[in-house]
Structure formats: structure tokens, C-alpha cells
Motif scaffolding. Sequence first.
Motif, PDB file in Angstrom:
ATOM      1  N   SER A 159      10.847   0.117  -0.571  1.00 47.88           N
ATOM      2  CA  SER A 159       9.796   0.733   0.240  1.00 47.88           C
ATOM      3  C   SER A 159      10.080   0.557   1.729  1.00 47.88           C
ATOM      4  CB  SER A 159       8.436   0.128  -0.116  1.00 47.88           C
ATOM      5  OG  SER A 159       8.134   0.334  -1.482  1.00 47.88           O
ATOM      6  N   VAL A 160      10.573  -0.625   2.117  1.00 49.12           N
ATOM      7  CA  VAL A 160      10.889  -0.864   3.524  1.00 49.12           C
ATOM      8  C   VAL A 160      11.965   0.102   4.005  1.00 49.12           C
ATOM      9  CG1 VAL A 160      11.949  -2.525   5.104  1.00 49.12           C
ATOM     10  CG2 VAL A 160      10.144  -3.268   3.546  1.00 49.12           C
ATOM     11  N   LEU A 161      13.016   0.257   3.203  1.00 48.45           N
ATOM     12  CA  LEU A 161      14.097   1.156   3.591  1.00 48.45           C
ATOM     13  C   LEU A 161      13.636   2.611   3.605  1.00 48.45           C
ATOM     14  CD1 LEU A 161      16.948  -0.521   1.525  1.00 48.45           C
ATOM     15  CD2 LEU A 161      16.584  -0.687   3.979  1.00 48.45           C
ATOM     16  N   THR A 162      12.738   2.968   2.686  1.00 52.74           N
ATOM     17  CA  THR A 162      12.218   4.338   2.653  1.00 52.74           C
ATOM     18  C   THR A 162      11.353   4.622   3.882  1.00 52.74           C
ATOM     19  OG1 THR A 162      12.248   4.314   0.237  1.00 52.74           O
ATOM     20  CG2 THR A 162      10.884   5.980   1.296  1.00 52.74           C
TER      21      THR A 162
ATOM     22  N   ALA B  65       0.833  -1.204   0.000  1.00 52.16           N
ATOM     23  CA  ALA B  65       0.000   0.000   0.000  1.00 52.16           C
ATOM     24  C   ALA B  65       0.866   1.252   0.000  1.00 52.16           C
ATOM     25  CB  ALA B  65      -0.933  -0.015   1.206  1.00 52.16           C
ATOM     26  N   PHE B  66       1.972   1.229   0.723  1.00 50.94           N
ATOM     27  CA  PHE B  66       2.876   2.377   0.744  1.00 50.94           C
ATOM     28  C   PHE B  66       3.531   2.561  -0.629  1.00 50.94           C
ATOM     29  CE2 PHE B  66       6.989   4.380   1.370  1.00 50.94           C
ATOM     30  CZ  PHE B  66       6.685   5.466   2.177  1.00 50.94           C
ATOM     31  N   THR B  67       3.881   1.456  -1.305  1.00 46.34           N
ATOM     32  CA  THR B  67       4.539   1.542  -2.607  1.00 46.34           C
ATOM     33  C   THR B  67       3.614   2.163  -3.643  1.00 46.34           C
ATOM     34  OG1 THR B  67       5.834  -0.438  -2.075  1.00 46.34           O
ATOM     35  CG2 THR B  67       5.725   0.206  -4.385  1.00 46.34           C
ATOM     36  N   CYS B  68       2.349   1.779  -3.644  1.00 48.19           N
ATOM     37  CA  CYS B  68       1.406   2.223  -4.674  1.00 48.19           C
ATOM     38  C   CYS B  68       0.564   3.425  -4.246  1.00 48.19           C
ATOM     39  CB  CYS B  68       0.475   1.073  -5.061  1.00 48.19           C
ATOM     40  SG  CYS B  68       1.320  -0.412  -5.605  1.00 48.19           S
ATOM     41  N   GLY B  69       0.702   3.879  -3.015  1.00 47.21           N
ATOM     42  CA  GLY B  69      -0.182   4.928  -2.513  1.00 47.21           C
ATOM     43  C   GLY B  69       0.250   6.323  -2.901  1.00 47.21           C
TER      44      GLY B  69
ATOM     45  N   GLU C 199      -0.693  11.449   0.482  1.00 41.98           N
ATOM     46  CA  GLU C 199      -1.583  11.458   1.638  1.00 41.98           C
ATOM     47  C   GLU C 199      -1.730  10.062   2.236  1.00 41.98           C
ATOM     48  OE1 GLU C 199      -2.877  13.952   3.255  1.00 41.98           O
ATOM     49  OE2 GLU C 199      -1.938  15.412   1.898  1.00 41.98           O
ATOM     50  N   GLN C 200      -1.872   9.073   1.386  1.00 43.71           N
ATOM     51  CA  GLN C 200      -1.998   7.700   1.877  1.00 43.71           C
ATOM     52  C   GLN C 200      -0.721   7.259   2.587  1.00 43.71           C
ATOM     53  OE1 GLN C 200      -2.979   5.756  -1.809  1.00 43.71           O
ATOM     54  NE2 GLN C 200      -5.198   5.946  -1.483  1.00 43.71           N
ATOM     55  N   ARG C 201       0.449   7.659   2.060  1.00 43.59           N
ATOM     56  CA  ARG C 201       1.708   7.286   2.700  1.00 43.59           C
ATOM     57  C   ARG C 201       1.845   7.938   4.068  1.00 43.59           C
ATOM     58  NH1 ARG C 201       6.369   7.272  -2.075  1.00 43.59           N
ATOM     59  NH2 ARG C 201       5.442   5.575  -3.312  1.00 43.59           N
ATOM     60  N   LYS C 202       1.394   9.166   4.204  1.00 45.78           N
ATOM     61  CA  LYS C 202       1.438   9.834   5.507  1.00 45.78           C
ATOM     62  C   LYS C 202       0.588   9.093   6.525  1.00 45.78           C
ATOM     63  CE  LYS C 202       2.391  14.491   3.738  1.00 45.78           C
ATOM     64  NZ  LYS C 202       1.876  15.891   3.625  1.00 45.78           N
ATOM     65  N   ARG C 203      -0.590   8.625   6.104  1.00 53.56           N
ATOM     66  CA  ARG C 203      -1.458   7.883   7.029  1.00 53.56           C
ATOM     67  C   ARG C 203      -0.816   6.550   7.415  1.00 53.56           C
ATOM     68  NH1 ARG C 203      -5.713   9.966   3.654  1.00 53.56           N
ATOM     69  NH2 ARG C 203      -5.746   8.009   2.463  1.00 53.56           N
ATOM     70  N   ILE C 204      -0.131   5.904   6.439  1.00 52.60           N
ATOM     71  CA  ILE C 204       0.529   4.637   6.761  1.00 52.60           C
ATOM     72  C   ILE C 204       1.668   4.861   7.754  1.00 52.60           C
ATOM     73  CG2 ILE C 204       1.965   2.799   5.775  1.00 52.60           C
ATOM     74  CD1 ILE C 204       0.306   2.995   3.235  1.00 52.60           C
ATOM     75  N   LEU C 205       2.451   5.908   7.564  1.00 52.01           N
ATOM     76  CA  LEU C 205       3.540   6.213   8.497  1.00 52.01           C
ATOM     77  C   LEU C 205       2.995   6.530   9.886  1.00 52.01           C
ATOM     78  CD1 LEU C 205       5.866   8.404   6.230  1.00 52.01           C
ATOM     79  CD2 LEU C 205       6.251   6.049   6.955  1.00 52.01           C
ATOM     80  N   HIS C 206       1.890   7.257   9.937  1.00 47.79           N
ATOM     81  CA  HIS C 206       1.271   7.567  11.241  1.00 47.79           C
ATOM     82  C   HIS C 206       0.772   6.292  11.910  1.00 47.79           C
ATOM     83  CE1 HIS C 206      -0.800   9.889  14.307  1.00 47.79           C
ATOM     84  NE2 HIS C 206      -1.915   9.193  14.061  1.00 47.79           N
ATOM     85  N   GLY C 207       0.201   5.375  11.126  1.00 49.51           N
ATOM     86  CA  GLY C 207      -0.273   4.118  11.699  1.00 49.51           C
ATOM     87  C   GLY C 207       0.867   3.277  12.250  1.00 49.51           C
ATOM     88  N   ILE C 208       2.036   3.316  11.571  1.00 51.66           N
ATOM     89  CA  ILE C 208       3.196   2.574  12.077  1.00 51.66           C
ATOM     90  C   ILE C 208       3.679   3.160  13.398  1.00 51.66           C
ATOM     91  CG2 ILE C 208       5.590   1.960  11.574  1.00 51.66           C
ATOM     92  CD1 ILE C 208       4.862   1.874   8.634  1.00 51.66           C
ATOM     93  N   GLN C 209       3.667   4.482  13.480  1.00 52.02           N
ATOM     94  CA  GLN C 209       4.102   5.130  14.706  1.00 52.02           C
ATOM     95  C   GLN C 209       3.193   4.769  15.874  1.00 52.02           C
ATOM     96  OE1 GLN C 209       6.771   6.700  15.343  1.00 52.02           O
ATOM     97  NE2 GLN C 209       7.400   8.166  13.789  1.00 52.02           N
ATOM     98  N   GLU C 210       1.918   4.582  15.606  1.00 53.17           N
ATOM     99  CA  GLU C 210       0.962   4.294  16.660  1.00 53.17           C
ATOM    100  C   GLU C 210       0.946   2.828  17.074  1.00 53.17           C
ATOM    101  OE1 GLU C 210      -0.766   6.513  18.307  1.00 53.17           O
ATOM    102  OE2 GLU C 210       0.124   8.147  17.123  1.00 53.17           O
TER     103      GLU C 210
END
Length: 752
Positions: free
Chosen positions: A54-57, A4-8, A11-22
Amino acid sequence: MVDAFTCGTNEQRKRILHGIQECPATRAYFVHRETCGQLAQAMALTTLPCRANSVLTIAHKLGCRFKPSHFESVTYQLSLREHWSSVPSLVSLARHHCGRTTARLLNWKMRAFIECHRFDQLNYVMMEFTRDNIKPIRRTFHLLLSAHLRNQDLDAAKGAIRMMENAGFPVDASTHALISTVYRSLGLDTQVHARALDSLPSIDSRTATRVLNSIVQHFLDVGDELGAAQYIKYFSLIGVDVSSPLGNNITEVVGAHLSRRHHTDPANIIRITPDAATFTMLIDYLANKRCFSQVHSLLPRLVEAGVKPDSGIVASLIRASILNCRDDLAVSLLSSMLHSNDLARALCDLMGVKSVPQPPIDARDVPLAAHVFNAILRRAMELRGLSGARFIFRVMRARGIMPSPTTIEIFLDCLDRTEHATPRQLIRILRSMSTTLSGLTLRHLHIILRSILRREKYLFHGSGWNSTASKFSPIREGTSALPQGHILLDSHTFNIDRGANSCRQFTYDSWLRPLVISLSRRGVRGDRATIAMRLRHESMLDPSLDTARDVLRHMVDQGMHPNQYHYAALMDGYAKGGNIRVAEQIMRAAKDAGFKPEVVMYTVLIAGYGRQGKPELAMGAFRRMISAGIAPDVPAIDALAHAYFAVGAYKVARRVLLQLWTQVKPFQHELQGDTLKQLATAFRTDRGDRGAQRQSLTKNQQRLLNCKIRGFQREWRQLELLRGPQSLSRRLNGCREWLLDHSCYNLVKHRT
């Protein structure tokens, strides 16, 4: 989440990063660089290797900082699965995250461009060394040298050697070893082999094995078993006394016997350890020679040498089994690697065979690879057409195996040969199999060019026996499809290193232009196969073959050695132009150059005499082929029968087909009462040489064939006597021309 991060979107990537932080459980994978590096390496081995980037990014955006060594480890994992297209972006990501690169990363990037045939990017990689103030190492220049040699650019290869010497790395044993391993595309060169052989004591054992494999492969490519045997004897068994070398055993299997002048004292021979590639090479060669019993004799040698079977050996055994008409063995080998009863049963149903309980080797622990599926793809398409290819592609997708360029090459080749696809269809399919032309290789273009040349040949010379018979029969009409001079290709199409810059528009110009331009922009140069096709093209345009000779001369000036295909192309051009005398001289020149005349060359002569209405001379060429120990194939026998058909000797043509039929395949007795046209159609429809014996004819086989030939000649002489003295005079004139050709050649050879 990574997908999802690769193809998003952003805005979608920001939400994924926030979800990982949480989420602490997920965040733990991205905050520790060692853990994240292991995750990226695991992602590099999946079907979508871009996940590693994507993982490293993600980790970098979450504050994790990496060292270049972490990117080097991920790059190594990408190389194991041959995901070369993902390597350049990963190296660029390393420079962006770390602020610098390393010589090892840039070498991986250069290797990736070489494997992807992006030769235009090599100079840019060298500029990156200068930009980042990184000193190139010897491996850097070796990669550059191998790239230019693989691309048939001898001048650039010499420039790379000069650059290496100026950088303080003189040519050493490892350089000579490298040249010998990649020089195969340019032809057989004894000086290269001699220098590589002298370097064996100074290089590591793994490189020495690769060098020796390459030298042996060079000689096997030209059918020189004696030359190959000289180097095979350098191999030795592991854990066995050196007094019983592996080379002697394999030499006996190959069938080559060393003469006294090639004999070397075993005590003075450097012992080289064989590897899996050694046995893969020998299995392929023996299978192509139809020596299947000797293929099985190699398997105990594999165990004695302590070599563990890999996917290359399994693929070679699958090809050998298919050539031996043992599809059940091929299916059993692949089924044991799939580890799925459902897929195994489906594969058996597709191929119409039953699984063998004990295949030749145990392949259950051998990892799957693309070339294993490539080995069975051609046979699946022969039996089931496109549905067979669809099944193989589905199994590859289910096992996470991406199709390789060779997979696409085999698929296109089967579409051309068995499905009779047109060149436009082949080009359309090639484009549809990848979103861009980045996956295009020179071998893909060869298949399309071959298909177009076949149609050019039909337009110029017609098709079938009637096209020649119309010249000698008042009741037959020519089968010319288009007026003389209509061509489908431009000569610029073959100049890949210069692009397609033709001013005129030809039939296939708009279709081929994007392919040629794509290869040209990537720095790909034409190879010997491309030049052989151009020789055939020029021979149809210019009967004098002046341009063809210039092309061949230019190829030699570029450092590429002509092979039997170039000689056969020139022979075909002269034979079609009616100059059989020069065609025979070229065949003798090929023999003097070290290429043993083969059935294709004799078929060119037989067909050439047949087009001139001289069946007696065609039979003479056929008889010389038999005396040389060369077994006839379907085209040779078809050309001989065609020679008699062209002059109206229908009974002789029928007898030639009936009596020589069993030389290439079993005769179906229900065809005994068919007409000559029906026999010829059935004979050409199924060539039947997939499991035919291609070894040299024995003395007994030669005597039997000569008895049949004498019977054909007696029947022809009787027919000539019935036709009258004019026909006999024409036959004597033909014999006189043949004697004149040979006397002229002997006189020129004596003076030379």
C-alpha cells in the motif's frame, strides 16, 4: 492511514490521496523514493505486511518512481519475517510500477511459492523469465531443483538439472551441496552424502555448514549415531586450536564411539564452523533420547564455538526442559524473551510453576519467533487444554507473531491426542483457522488421516482386550462395531498428485475431498508418511497385502527410500492377517537394510501372537526385545498382558502389569487392590513416558527383567499343567511353529 487506504473503496482512496497532498508533513514520506522505500521496509516487518504494498502504491500514485532495487529491499525484509505469501504480489507490483523485473525478484517469487507449497506456480515463474527476456542464473535452477526434491518429485528434479546444463550451468560442487541439504525427505542415500562431502572444499563456509548439518541430521533420523559421528568430527571450534575439534567433544556427548574402520586422521579432516542450527539439531536429538545431562554439557560448547543463541536454540531448550519435566525452566526461557512482567506472571500461573532466576542461557536479547511458542504450545494444551492454547495465541498476537503452519499442526495434533476430537471436528477447525485452504500443508492432512485410520482400525479389529478374548472364550462376545468390509477412506485419498477422483462415496469422502483437491491443485505430492499411512489402510482392506506391496514398490521406483515406519506398517498388516512368520522376516529385512529394530516392531509381534492366543510366543518376542537392549514402553507391556488375558490367564496378566509397571512410570500404591480391568485402564490412561528413560537397557537391567520374565513363564507353565494335556499340546505346537519360522528364515538366508 495506510490501513484505511488498503481496506478502502476507490472513493475513499481518492480522499486519502488528496489529504496526503494537502499535508506537507505526511507528503514528505511519499515523494522521495529513498524515504518511501524505508517506510515500506518498516511496514513489511509489521503484523500486516501488505501495508508495504500500500505504501508503494500510494507513492506511485503521487508521482514517485521506484527502481527494482527498492522492491528487492522490501522483499528481503518480508523474507526475514517469513511473510512469504506477500512476496508474489510485491514482485507483480514491481513489474507494474517499473515496467520490468529482475532475476533477483523472480528468484524471490519462486522461493515464496516454494515456502507456500505452491509447486504448481513454478513453471509460470520460469515463463516470466522468458516473457521479460531475463536470463535465469544458477540460483534460479537451484531453487527449481530444491523445490522438486522437497516435493518428492525425483523425475522433475532430474529435468531441472537438464535445464540447468542446457542453459550453460554444469553441475558443480554447489549443486551437490544443495541436493544433500534437501534430500532428507527422500531418505538416506550414501552416494548423495559422498558427493556433498567431496564438494566441501569448493563451497563457502556457510553452505558447508548447512551441508554437514543436513548429513548429520540424516543419520540421526534413523538413529545411526556411529554414522553421524563420522561427520560430526568435521566440525571445529572458532578461535581454538584445531587439535581439539568440536566433533570429538560432541561425539562423546552423543555417546557414539568411532571404531577403527571409521577413524580418520584429524590432520586430513576439513574443519567446518558450526552454527546455531548445529547445536539445535544435537539438543533436539539428545532431548528425544532423554540424555538431559548431556544437553547441558553442550551449552559450554556453544560458548566455545562463538555461536550466539537464536530462537531455534531457545525453542530446543524449551522442548528439552519440558521432556525433562522441568516446566519451570521452559517458562523462564520464554518469560525472559517476552520482556513483560505481567505476561511472565500469567504464563507461570498457566503452567503452574514458579520462574527460575537463572535459566540455562540468557535469552533476553533473542528475538521472538513462532517456533518458540510452538515449543511450549503442546505442553500448555496438555495442562490446560483449549484455554492453554487460547492464552498462547493471545500472547503471540500481542507480540506481533503470526502462527505458522507448524503452529496449526501442533494445535490439531493436541486436539486429536488429548482432546479426542473427531476427524470431522479436525477438518472443521482446520478450515476455520484460515479463510481459504491456502495455508493447508501435507502434515495437516496427515493428522486427519491418522485419526481416520485409527477409527478404521477400531471398526475392523475392535478395541480393548475383550475383542481378542472373545475368540477363545465361550462366554465373551465380539466387540465388532460394524460389519467386516465397511471402510471410511478410499485409496484415491492418498493419491494427492492425482486428486480425489473416486466414483464411490465413502464416509469421509465429502469432508476430505476439498483438502485433497486443494493440495493437488497446488502440485503437492504425497511423501513417505502419506505412503506409510496408505500401507496401513491397504493392509486392512487386503489381508494378502498385494496392493500394499505394489504401493511400496512404486515408492521405491519414485526414488523414495523406505524407513522403519514402512517396515512397521507391513509388519502390522501381516501380523493382523495372522502371518507372523512373514512379519518377523520383514523385521529382519529392516535390520539388514540398516534400521535397528525398535520397540514398535516388537510390539507388533507381541500383539500378533496375542491375537492368535499364543502368549508363550508373545513372551518370547518380548524377551528377544529385552535381549536386544530395547526398553519396553506402555503399548509393549499392554500387549504382553493382553496376550495372557486373551487365553484366560488373568493372574499372569495381572502380575505382568504390576511387575513391569515401574519400567515406564511410577506405580501408585493405592492401585494395588484394584481389579485387572481397573489396573489396565489406569496403565493405559496416562502413558507416563514423557520423562521416561529411552536409552538402551544396561546388562543389569536386562538381567532383572529376565528374572521377572522367568517368573511369568513359571506361573504360566503351572497354569497350563492345571488346565490339562490339551493346553500343553497347544503350547508345544506354538513352539514348534516358532522354531519352523526361524529355521525357514535361516535356510532362505543361507541360500540367498
